[in-house]
Design a protein around this motif. Structure first.
Motif, PDB file in Angstrom:
ATOM      1  N   ARG A 132       0.937   6.638  -6.911  1.00 41.38           N
ATOM      2  CA  ARG A 132      -0.259   7.384  -7.318  1.00 41.38           C
ATOM      3  C   ARG A 132      -0.311   8.804  -6.749  1.00 41.38           C
ATOM      4  O   ARG A 132      -1.042   9.647  -7.266  1.00 41.38           O
ATOM      5  N   PHE A 133       0.418   9.048  -5.656  1.00 42.04           N
ATOM      6  CA  PHE A 133       0.419  10.375  -5.035  1.00 42.04           C
ATOM      7  C   PHE A 133       1.862  10.885  -4.916  1.00 42.04           C
ATOM      8  O   PHE A 133       2.387  11.046  -3.818  1.00 42.04           O
TER       9      PHE A 133
ATOM     10  N   ILE B  54      -6.337   2.760   1.260  1.00 43.51           N
ATOM     11  CA  ILE B  54      -6.115   3.218  -0.113  1.00 43.51           C
ATOM     12  C   ILE B  54      -7.053   2.438  -1.027  1.00 43.51           C
ATOM     13  O   ILE B  54      -7.011   1.197  -1.056  1.00 43.51           O
ATOM     14  N   VAL B  55      -7.885   3.142  -1.729  1.00 47.27           N
ATOM     15  CA  VAL B  55      -8.834   2.522  -2.663  1.00 47.27           C
ATOM     16  C   VAL B  55      -8.280   2.700  -4.074  1.00 47.27           C
ATOM     17  O   VAL B  55      -8.156   3.830  -4.571  1.00 47.27           O
TER      18      VAL B  55
ATOM     19  N   ALA C 128       0.828  -1.205   0.000  1.00 43.14           N
ATOM     20  CA  ALA C 128       0.000   0.000   0.000  1.00 43.14           C
ATOM     21  C   ALA C 128       0.863   1.256   0.000  1.00 43.14           C
ATOM     22  O   ALA C 128       0.555   2.247  -0.689  1.00 43.14           O
ATOM     23  N   PHE C 129       1.949   1.241   0.772  1.00 40.74           N
ATOM     24  CA  PHE C 129       2.871   2.379   0.768  1.00 40.74           C
ATOM     25  C   PHE C 129       3.462   2.592  -0.626  1.00 40.74           C
ATOM     26  O   PHE C 129       3.601   3.728  -1.100  1.00 40.74           O
ATOM     27  N   ASP C 130       3.835   1.484  -1.277  1.00 41.64           N
ATOM     28  CA  ASP C 130       4.406   1.586  -2.624  1.00 41.64           C
ATOM     29  C   ASP C 130       3.381   2.174  -3.600  1.00 41.64           C
ATOM     30  O   ASP C 130       3.726   3.005  -4.458  1.00 41.64           O
TER      31      ASP C 130
ATOM     32  N   VAL D 149      -5.002  -1.542   3.463  1.00 34.33           N
ATOM     33  CA  VAL D 149      -4.868  -0.769   4.699  1.00 34.33           C
ATOM     34  C   VAL D 149      -3.404  -0.686   5.088  1.00 34.33           C
ATOM     35  O   VAL D 149      -2.695  -1.712   5.109  1.00 34.33           O
ATOM     36  N   THR D 150      -2.950   0.520   5.412  1.00 37.34           N
ATOM     37  CA  THR D 150      -1.568   0.713   5.840  1.00 37.34           C
ATOM     38  C   THR D 150      -1.546   1.762   6.951  1.00 37.34           C
ATOM     39  O   THR D 150      -2.555   2.026   7.591  1.00 37.34           O
TER      40      THR D 150
END
Length: 737
Positions: free
Chosen positions: A62-63, A430-431, A55-57, A510-511
């Motif tokens: 994406r951001f 993160i969706v 999720a972090f990656d 979820v992160t």
């Protein structure tokens, strides 16, 4: 093996100038390499293969405009004086001044104003501002840390309560260094008492300092070519120092024993290496296997620490086998002199105590006369100490477990008071709607589903990226970061992903720091079984080579499990249940502690097993009856094993002076494990079991005996080579021939 080491010992003793010069050159080269080749350390904490890391990656992809997840962060918590609010003009002006000063502080990338970010409590009496630094923790300058403290103090001077939390507030005090110095000081005292000689006591210490210096310098130089964390060398320093002293202690002890029997210097050095040196080789290999096996966990930080520590142990073995005999060549018979007033120099392996049996012999005789009763009492006592382990909870103690007088703990308590404990455990969902025909619909369904879960206080509105295909949601749990309820919430939130994908084509992950800790704990738990299988399996084979037995390695492994059970039982009683008043705050046991302890203590336990039992097998192979071989071998090895264990306990126990509960957990765990294993398992249960087994202890199927190479740790081939009546009047063959 024994014959090769005998030749190596004599050669190093006689060519001591060349050997010492070689190691001196290596020491200097390693130091030069550390100062010229070293690079920046990489302090990113990654757990490959976990949802939180993935999720972090995805977040970074994406951001890209958002701060890097590896950046250092801090939280500044404000509280108004009693009866006032932060929205009072004077108090709000103070908050604004602090936020403005933080935005101009060194290395600060962004500051979230609490009045703009909505991080002001309902009663307007507590608020917090999150500070993002543009660098990782290892690159955070002392100037930045001091600026943060000074700005907070300015806020306090202006009348507000201002507390700090987060990575930017963390510091590595000089406690670790002072702890090591305390351990070395105690080791020096133990060595002096053991040998009664300054010269004999100084050699193991000098040996250890040179070995650790080379190892740590080489590791530092390697940072110029390999990504390593700043903390990689911590375990290497601690273990390298401890085992180097221990290995030198055993060889110097055997050397003094040989001198006391009338051998000349080079002959004594050769025999010391051919006997005690063989045990050092296999003890060192066992420790290195246990440490290298940490790669099974799959966490780069632990792999780096394990390999670095294994390297340091390997250097300790090499120095003990080459430099130490050379140093003995310089010292010659002075290892029997240089006496301390009030202490008489003595041979730690002898039974000379003024005509009375030594304490080691008396204890071994007591155990072998009542083996069933002694073994039963010891095992029952250890099981009793281990009983609390059934209630053990694992976690990573955070700021909630720090001392109440620390600014981090006070910041944590203020946030809990003003917003609820869950605000210290925020989760990030993160969706990923890149595969959805209706991204906004996917975002809305994710918010609705998450809000319907139990233990959720609030879910934020979706924050989409520029492409509109990914959104961030903040989840506020009801409970704190280390609670079982929050752990269940993370699992329940992740379970929503399949339904969301089925309905909308989007996925949810979820992160956040709390989720990272949960994934870390699970990763450790999943790796426990394969790690034990690899370490114990390889060590079992190694011990079969050493002892030419199946039952002795099996007994060694079972004894280790008894040690671990008692150690963790004690930790649960002290740090979870709060017994004895040692822990200021009760909480979970550090999640990485079990696998860390298994790696470190298993190697050390096998050290004591090898050093004690090889002496017993040596006596047995040379003709002693089974029980007599146990008594005689124990008599020869118990004094130095006792000294080695006390040194280990001192080095590890000194870390309990660190003050924080998690540091105390590590120090107590290591010190208690060494005490349990050395004094209860290896020096009580082992001789009792060997006595009960008799000759069966040394049984090995003939087919397996033919299959396994004979490494001759007990020196049977060496004894034949020397004819037992005295060394042949010829020079041994060249080393390695």
């Amino acid at each position: 093996m024994a014959t090769f080491l005998y030749r190596l010992g004599r050669t190093s003793y006689r060519r001591r100038g060349i050997v010492a010069l070689t190691w001196l050159v290596l020491f200097v080269l390693a130091g030069v390499g550390a100062s010229t080749l070293s690079g920046d350390t990489n302090d990113s904490f990654e757990i490959p293969g976990t949802e939180s890391q993935e999720a972090f990656d995805l977040l970074e992809e994406r951001f890209p405009e958002m701060p890097d997840s590896d950046n250092t962060a801090a939280r500044v918590v404000f509280a108004a004086p009693e009866g006032e609010t932060l929205t009072d003009p004077e108090n709000q002006a103070v908050v604004d001044d602090v936020v403005a000063a933080l935005s101009q502080a060194p290395q600060v990338a962004a500051v979230a104003d609490p009045f703009e970010a909505g991080t002001v409590a309902e009663g307007n009496d507590i608020a917090y501002a999150d500070v993002d630094y543009g660098v990782e923790w290892g690159d955070l300058s002392e100037e930045s840390k001091e600026a943060l403290k000074d700005i907070a103090q300015d806020g306090r001077d202006a009348g507000l309560t201002v507390e700090l939390s987060g990575e930017a507030v963390e510091e590595w005090e000089a406690e670790s260094m002072s702890s090591e110095l305390i351990g070395i000081a105690v080791a020096a005292v133990v060595l002096v008492i053991t040998f009664g000689s300054l010269t004999a006591a100084g050699l193991p210490l000098l040996n250890a300092i040179i070995g650790v210096g080379i190892a740590i310098s080489a590791i530092t130089a390697a940072t110029g070519f390999i990504d390593m964390g700043a903390d990689t060398s911590i375990l290497a320093t601690m273990l390298g120092l401890a085992v180097a002293i221990d290995y030198a202690l055993f060889i110097v002890s055997r050397y003094r024993h040989e001198l006391a029997m009338g051998r000349e210097g080079s002959e004594a050095a050769g025999r010391a290496l051919g006997t005690a040196g063989s045990a050092v080789v296999f003890a060192g290999l066992t420790v290195m296997i246990a440490l290298s096996g940490l790669f099974v966990v799959g966490i780069p930080m632990l792999t780096e620490m394990g390999l670095a520590a294994a390297f340091a142990v390997g250097i300790a073995v090499l120095i003990a086998l080459s430099l130490l005999p050379a140093m003995l060549g310089f010292a010659k018979h002075r290892v029997l002199g240089g006496r301390i007033p009030g202490l008489r120099a003595r041979d730690p392996e002898s039974d000379d105590t003024g005509g009375k049996p030594s304490a080691g012999r008396r204890w071994a005789t007591f155990v072998t006369r009542r083996p069933k009763a002694v073994a039963a009492v010891a095992v029952v006592a250890m099981i009793g100490i281990a009983a609390p382990v059934m209630d053990m909870r694992l976690g990573l103690p955070g700021e909630e477990s720090m001392s109440e007088d620390t600014t981090q703990r006070q910041a944590y308590d203020l946030v809990s008071e003003g917003f609820g404990e869950g605000y210290n455990a925020q989760l990030t969902a993160i969706v990923d709607a890149s595969g959805s025909d209706n991204p906004q619909g996917a975002f809305d369904q994710a918010v609705e589903s998450l809000s319907g879960l139990g233990n959720v206080v609030a879910v934020s509105e979706p924050f989409p990226n520029e492409a509109g295909d990914t959104a961030i949601l903040s989840i506020i749990p009801e409970n704190g970061p280390s609670s079982a309820e929050t752990e269940d919430l993370v699992s329940d939130a992740r379970d929503l992903s399949d339904q969301l994908a089925s309905d909308t084509g989007a996925t949810l992950s979820v992160t956040g720091n709390t989720a990272v800790v949960i994934d870390f704990n699970q990763k450790i738990a999943d790796a426990m079984a394969p790690y034990l299988a690899i370490v114990v399996g390889l060590s079992f084979i190694l011990l079969m080579l050493v002892f030419r037995s199946i039952l002795v390695p099996l007994k060694a492994g079972l004894g280790f499990l008894v040690t671990m059970g008692a150690t963790f039982g004690l930790l649960v009683a002290v740090f979870q249940w709060g017994w004895f008043g040692i822990a200021e705050n009760t909480g979970p046991i550090i999640s990485m502690l079990p696998i860390f302890l298994i790696g470190v203590v298993f190697g050390l336990a096998m050290d004591y097993e090898v050093f004690l039992v090889t002496r017993m097998r040596e006596e047995y192979v040379h003709g002693a009856a089974p029980t007599q071989s146990v008594v005689t071998g124990f008599q020869h090895g118990s004094r130095v094993v006792t000294a080695a264990a006390i040194i280990m306990m001192s080095v590890f126990g000194a870390f309990m002076l660190g003050g924080e509960d998690f540091i105390m957990q590590v120090g107590m765990a290591l010190a208690a494990a060494v005490a349990f294993d050395a004094f209860v398992v290896r020096m009580t249960i082992v001789p009792a079991i060997l006595t009960l087994l008799g000759r069966r202890a040394w049984w090995l199927p003939r087919w397996l005996d033919r299959l396994l190479p004979n490494v001759d740790v007990e020196g049977e081939k060496l004894a034949k080579y020397l004819n037992e009546d005295g060394r042949k009047d010829r020079e041994p063959a060249a080393v390695g021939s």
